[in-house]
Design an enzyme around this catalytic site. Sequence first.
Site, short mmCIF file in Angstrom:
data_model
loop_
_atom_site.label_atom_id
_atom_site.label_comp_id
_atom_site.label_asym_id
_atom_site.label_seq_id
_atom_site.Cartn_x
_atom_site.Cartn_y
_atom_site.Cartn_z
N PHE A 114 0.95 -1.24 0.09
CA PHE A 114 0.06 0.01 0.14
C PHE A 114 0.90 1.33 0.17
O PHE A 114 1.75 1.43 0.84
CB PHE A 114 -0.87 0.06 1.22
CG PHE A 114 -2.04 -0.77 1.10
CD1 PHE A 114 -2.91 -0.65 0.38
CD2 PHE A 114 -2.18 -1.81 2.01
CE1 PHE A 114 -4.10 -1.43 0.25
CE2 PHE A 114 -3.38 -2.76 2.09
CZ PHE A 114 -4.34 -2.46 1.03
N PRO A 115 0.61 2.26 -0.82
CA PRO A 115 1.42 3.30 -1.02
C PRO A 115 1.03 4.49 0.15
O PRO A 115 0.35 5.51 -0.15
CB PRO A 115 1.21 3.98 -2.31
CG PRO A 115 -0.43 3.69 -2.45
CD PRO A 115 -0.37 2.32 -1.86
N LYS A 116 1.43 4.02 1.62
CA LYS A 116 0.66 4.84 2.53
C LYS A 116 2.05 5.79 3.04
O LYS A 116 3.14 5.34 3.29
CB LYS A 116 0.54 3.91 3.67
CG LYS A 116 -0.57 3.01 3.51
CD LYS A 116 -1.20 2.16 4.46
CE LYS A 116 -2.35 1.47 4.30
NZ LYS A 116 -3.17 0.99 5.18
N LYS A 117 1.50 7.09 3.38
CA LYS A 117 2.43 7.94 4.31
C LYS A 117 1.55 8.39 5.48
O LYS A 117 0.56 8.48 5.40
CB LYS A 117 2.80 9.16 3.20
CG LYS A 117 3.67 8.45 1.86
CD LYS A 117 3.77 9.89 1.18
CE LYS A 117 5.02 10.85 1.74
NZ LYS A 117 5.29 11.85 0.60
#
Length: 247
Positions: A114-117
């Site tokens: 998941f491209p999580k920040k």
Amino acid sequence: MNREQILGLSSMPAIGPSYPKGPYRFVNREFFIITYESDAAAIRDAVPEPLEPNKDNLVAFEWINMPDSSGFGSYTESGCVIPCTYKGESVNYIVGMYLDDEAPIAAGREIWGFPKKYANPKLEVAKDTLTGTLSYAGQKVAMGTMGYKHESHAYEPEVTLESLAKTQVNLKLIPGIDGKPQIAELVAYNITDITVKGCWTGPARLHLIPHVNAPVADLPVKRVIGGKHIIADLTLPYGRVLHDYLA
């Protein structure tokens, strides 16, 4: 620790893992989804091959409130999704996600890609308005509003269930110790054990503000199609590899 103990750990650090083993159950998970028309070239630039973006140029901007998540606790998330096709199958490609809880950030990136920040999304009912905001590093980058529970879709729960069960796709990128790509994959997963508790649609608006480290506005809003509000219980299982860029 011996080898067996090390391989039995769920995550790092070994002395206090960031997250337990899955699958992960979510109770009363609340979605606020605004579908809008965006720029075709911007969408094409954001979608990795071999995925193909749909020709209608639609994008979904989401806020998700998760008050009861096994292993992760209570947190809120916001992000952007582009409907695509993969070998003829309709899928959703997740462009970026912003949330306020370390455990699901670590698990999301390490397991599914998941491209999580880290950021500060918020979803609330403000008087007669369902309201979502997203701030990054103290600066507001998105605001969405929707008329609260204008039209119920309780008569067609199967439609909502189908939309939640749709294949979701992430671009998973993990470097090796030498800094070169060690994992470069398209990863897919499907939500399971879904219980739809409510679904509503209504008029909506979306405002996106340019920010270099939270570039949600790079997919500009041309025209808002509408808003959707969903409450459901569901399970996030492990995923599968669709495409390996290193193969």
